[in-house]
Design a protein around this motif. Structure first.
Motif, PDB file in Angstrom:
ATOM      1  N   THR A   1       0.827  -1.206   0.000  1.00 19.35           N
ATOM      2  CA  THR A   1       0.000   0.000   0.000  1.00 19.35           C
ATOM      3  C   THR A   1       0.858   1.250   0.000  1.00 19.35           C
ATOM      4  O   THR A   1       0.417   2.294  -0.460  1.00 19.35           O
ATOM      5  CB  THR A   1      -0.909   0.058   1.247  1.00 19.35           C
ATOM      6  OG1 THR A   1      -0.076   0.162   2.407  1.00 19.35           O
ATOM      7  CG2 THR A   1      -1.813  -1.155   1.340  1.00 19.35           C
ATOM      8  N   GLY A   2       2.058   1.130   0.577  1.00 21.46           N
ATOM      9  CA  GLY A   2       2.920   2.292   0.723  1.00 21.46           C
ATOM     10  C   GLY A   2       2.617   3.089   1.984  1.00 21.46           C
ATOM     11  O   GLY A   2       3.200   4.141   2.211  1.00 21.46           O
ATOM     12  N   TRP A   3       1.715   2.571   2.807  1.00 20.88           N
ATOM     13  CA  TRP A   3       1.376   3.256   4.051  1.00 20.88           C
ATOM     14  C   TRP A   3       2.481   3.051   5.079  1.00 20.88           C
ATOM     15  O   TRP A   3       3.226   2.069   5.028  1.00 20.88           O
ATOM     16  CB  TRP A   3       0.081   2.721   4.633  1.00 20.88           C
ATOM     17  CG  TRP A   3      -1.145   2.932   3.789  1.00 20.88           C
ATOM     18  CD1 TRP A   3      -1.263   3.707   2.672  1.00 20.88           C
ATOM     19  CD2 TRP A   3      -2.415   2.348   3.995  1.00 20.88           C
ATOM     20  NE1 TRP A   3      -2.542   3.627   2.175  1.00 20.88           N
ATOM     21  CE2 TRP A   3      -3.275   2.807   2.973  1.00 20.88           C
ATOM     22  CE3 TRP A   3      -2.937   1.474   4.949  1.00 20.88           C
ATOM     23  CZ2 TRP A   3      -4.609   2.430   2.888  1.00 20.88           C
ATOM     24  CZ3 TRP A   3      -4.264   1.098   4.860  1.00 20.88           C
ATOM     25  CH2 TRP A   3      -5.084   1.582   3.845  1.00 20.88           C
ATOM     26  N   SER A   4       2.532   3.956   6.046  1.00 21.23           N
ATOM     27  CA  SER A   4       3.484   3.816   7.149  1.00 21.23           C
ATOM     28  C   SER A   4       2.998   2.722   8.099  1.00 21.23           C
ATOM     29  O   SER A   4       1.830   2.305   8.058  1.00 21.23           O
ATOM     30  CB  SER A   4       3.592   5.135   7.925  1.00 21.23           C
ATOM     31  OG  SER A   4       2.379   5.381   8.638  1.00 21.23           O
ATOM     32  N   LYS A   5       3.905   2.264   8.968  1.00 27.82           N
ATOM     33  CA  LYS A   5       3.542   1.269   9.968  1.00 27.82           C
ATOM     34  C   LYS A   5       2.368   1.780  10.808  1.00 27.82           C
ATOM     35  O   LYS A   5       1.401   1.050  11.045  1.00 27.82           O
ATOM     36  CB  LYS A   5       4.734   0.973  10.882  1.00 27.82           C
ATOM     37  CG  LYS A   5       4.436  -0.071  11.952  1.00 27.82           C
ATOM     38  CD  LYS A   5       5.519  -0.191  13.003  1.00 27.82           C
ATOM     39  CE  LYS A   5       6.799  -0.721  12.442  1.00 27.82           C
ATOM     40  NZ  LYS A   5       7.791  -1.034  13.495  1.00 27.82           N
TER      41      LYS A   5
ATOM     42  N   TRP B   1       2.355  -5.754  10.291  1.00 26.10           N
ATOM     43  CA  TRP B   1       1.869  -4.555  10.991  1.00 26.10           C
ATOM     44  C   TRP B   1       0.360  -4.629  11.172  1.00 26.10           C
ATOM     45  O   TRP B   1      -0.166  -4.276  12.215  1.00 26.10           O
ATOM     46  CB  TRP B   1       2.214  -3.288  10.229  1.00 26.10           C
ATOM     47  CG  TRP B   1       3.672  -3.026  10.021  1.00 26.10           C
ATOM     48  CD1 TRP B   1       4.728  -3.536  10.740  1.00 26.10           C
ATOM     49  CD2 TRP B   1       4.250  -2.193   9.019  1.00 26.10           C
ATOM     50  NE1 TRP B   1       5.913  -3.063  10.225  1.00 26.10           N
ATOM     51  CE2 TRP B   1       5.651  -2.238   9.172  1.00 26.10           C
ATOM     52  CE3 TRP B   1       3.725  -1.414   7.989  1.00 26.10           C
ATOM     53  CZ2 TRP B   1       6.526  -1.517   8.359  1.00 26.10           C
ATOM     54  CZ3 TRP B   1       4.599  -0.698   7.176  1.00 26.10           C
ATOM     55  CH2 TRP B   1       5.982  -0.753   7.359  1.00 26.10           C
ATOM     56  N   PHE B   2      -0.334  -5.098  10.120  1.00 24.99           N
ATOM     57  CA  PHE B   2      -1.781  -5.240  10.190  1.00 24.99           C
ATOM     58  C   PHE B   2      -2.147  -6.206  11.320  1.00 24.99           C
ATOM     59  O   PHE B   2      -3.013  -5.914  12.142  1.00 24.99           O
ATOM     60  CB  PHE B   2      -2.336  -5.746   8.853  1.00 24.99           C
ATOM     61  CG  PHE B   2      -3.831  -5.887   8.844  1.00 24.99           C
ATOM     62  CD1 PHE B   2      -4.634  -4.846   8.398  1.00 24.99           C
ATOM     63  CD2 PHE B   2      -4.446  -7.043   9.289  1.00 24.99           C
ATOM     64  CE1 PHE B   2      -6.017  -4.955   8.407  1.00 24.99           C
ATOM     65  CE2 PHE B   2      -5.828  -7.174   9.302  1.00 24.99           C
ATOM     66  CZ  PHE B   2      -6.617  -6.117   8.864  1.00 24.99           C
TER      67      PHE B   2
ATOM     68  N   GLN C   1       7.727  -2.851  21.617  1.00 24.06           N
ATOM     69  CA  GLN C   1       8.929  -2.196  21.098  1.00 24.06           C
ATOM     70  C   GLN C   1       8.605  -1.262  19.936  1.00 24.06           C
ATOM     71  O   GLN C   1       9.261  -0.259  19.741  1.00 24.06           O
ATOM     72  CB  GLN C   1       9.962  -3.222  20.648  1.00 24.06           C
ATOM     73  CG  GLN C   1      10.602  -3.972  21.786  1.00 24.06           C
ATOM     74  CD  GLN C   1      11.459  -5.135  21.285  1.00 24.06           C
ATOM     75  OE1 GLN C   1      11.559  -5.415  20.106  1.00 24.06           O
ATOM     76  NE2 GLN C   1      12.088  -5.838  22.228  1.00 24.06           N
ATOM     77  N   SER C   2       7.567  -1.622  19.169  1.00 23.18           N
ATOM     78  CA  SER C   2       7.241  -0.820  17.987  1.00 23.18           C
ATOM     79  C   SER C   2       6.428   0.434  18.320  1.00 23.18           C
ATOM     80  O   SER C   2       6.271   1.304  17.484  1.00 23.18           O
ATOM     81  CB  SER C   2       6.489  -1.665  16.962  1.00 23.18           C
ATOM     82  OG  SER C   2       5.154  -1.872  17.356  1.00 23.18           O
TER      83      SER C   2
ATOM     84  N   ALA D   1      -5.833  -1.212  10.772  1.00 26.31           N
ATOM     85  CA  ALA D   1      -6.164  -2.566  11.244  1.00 26.31           C
ATOM     86  C   ALA D   1      -7.029  -2.518  12.501  1.00 26.31           C
ATOM     87  O   ALA D   1      -8.005  -3.268  12.610  1.00 26.31           O
ATOM     88  CB  ALA D   1      -4.881  -3.354  11.509  1.00 26.31           C
ATOM     89  N   ALA D   2      -6.683  -1.645  13.445  1.00 24.78           N
ATOM     90  CA  ALA D   2      -7.485  -1.520  14.667  1.00 24.78           C
ATOM     91  C   ALA D   2      -8.900  -1.046  14.329  1.00 24.78           C
ATOM     92  O   ALA D   2      -9.884  -1.554  14.891  1.00 24.78           O
ATOM     93  CB  ALA D   2      -6.809  -0.562  15.641  1.00 24.78           C
TER      94      ALA D   2
END
Length: 165
Positions: free
Chosen positions: A12-16, A122-123, A163-164, A23-24
């Motif tokens: 998608t090119g989206w950031s984390k 990430w999702f 951590q993320s 996703a949330a």
């Protein structure tokens, strides 16, 4: 009947942060609560979850999307319940993000690394462990074992998610 041509997934090119927030939000819209039944959710979306046999099993999961409400998530028989839950959420990431909920037929094996796999990870993290709820529980003094139990994920997944943030 012509055979279906699967496409390569494109990031998608989206950031984390964008992927995890999306996703949330998707989890809320789908009625998923942390620790909930992912296989029922997959069925609600028109998909199915299968487990490979030991003789031909892969160490990782995969997804095949034939169209809207037509997808199969395959799990390794070697994975435990909590690992399988992360894999299901990861593959849902491919379904929602990369196949655009079935608009793009694709087949993805969970191998290697790259932007498409990062986005699916990430999702899964954002879907299973929404940032605000995780931070609230951490602020209340919950430890990794309690968080893992609540979100029904592995302690390693909790640690990586923390951590993320």
């Amino acid at each position: 009947m012509p055979s279906l041509k699967y496409q390569e997934p494109h990031p998608t090119g989206w950031s984390k942060k964008q992927v995890q927030t999306f996703a949330a939000d998707a989890a809320k819209q789908l009625g998923y609560a942390p620790g909930g039944d992912l296989e029922k959710l997959v069925q609600k979306l028109g998909g199915q979850v299968t487990v490979g046999d030991i003789a031909s099993a892969r160490e990782t999961g995969s997804i095949t999307v034939d169209g809207p409400k037509q997808f199969t998530i395959s799990l390794s028989p070697y994975s435990g319940d909590r690992r399988s839950r992360f894999t299901i959420a990861h593959e849902l990431g491919h379904y929602i993000l990369h196949s655009k909920a079935g608009a793009i037929p694709l087949s993805v094996a969970r191998d290697g690394s790259g932007p498409v796999e990062w986005e699916a990870n990430w999702f899964a993290a954002g879907f299973l462990m929404p940032e605000q709820e995780l931070q609230d529980k951490m602020a209340a003094g919950w430890g990794d074992a309690e968080l893992a139990q609540h979100f029904h994920v592995s302690q390693a997944a909790v640690q990586i998610r923390k951590q993320s943030l």
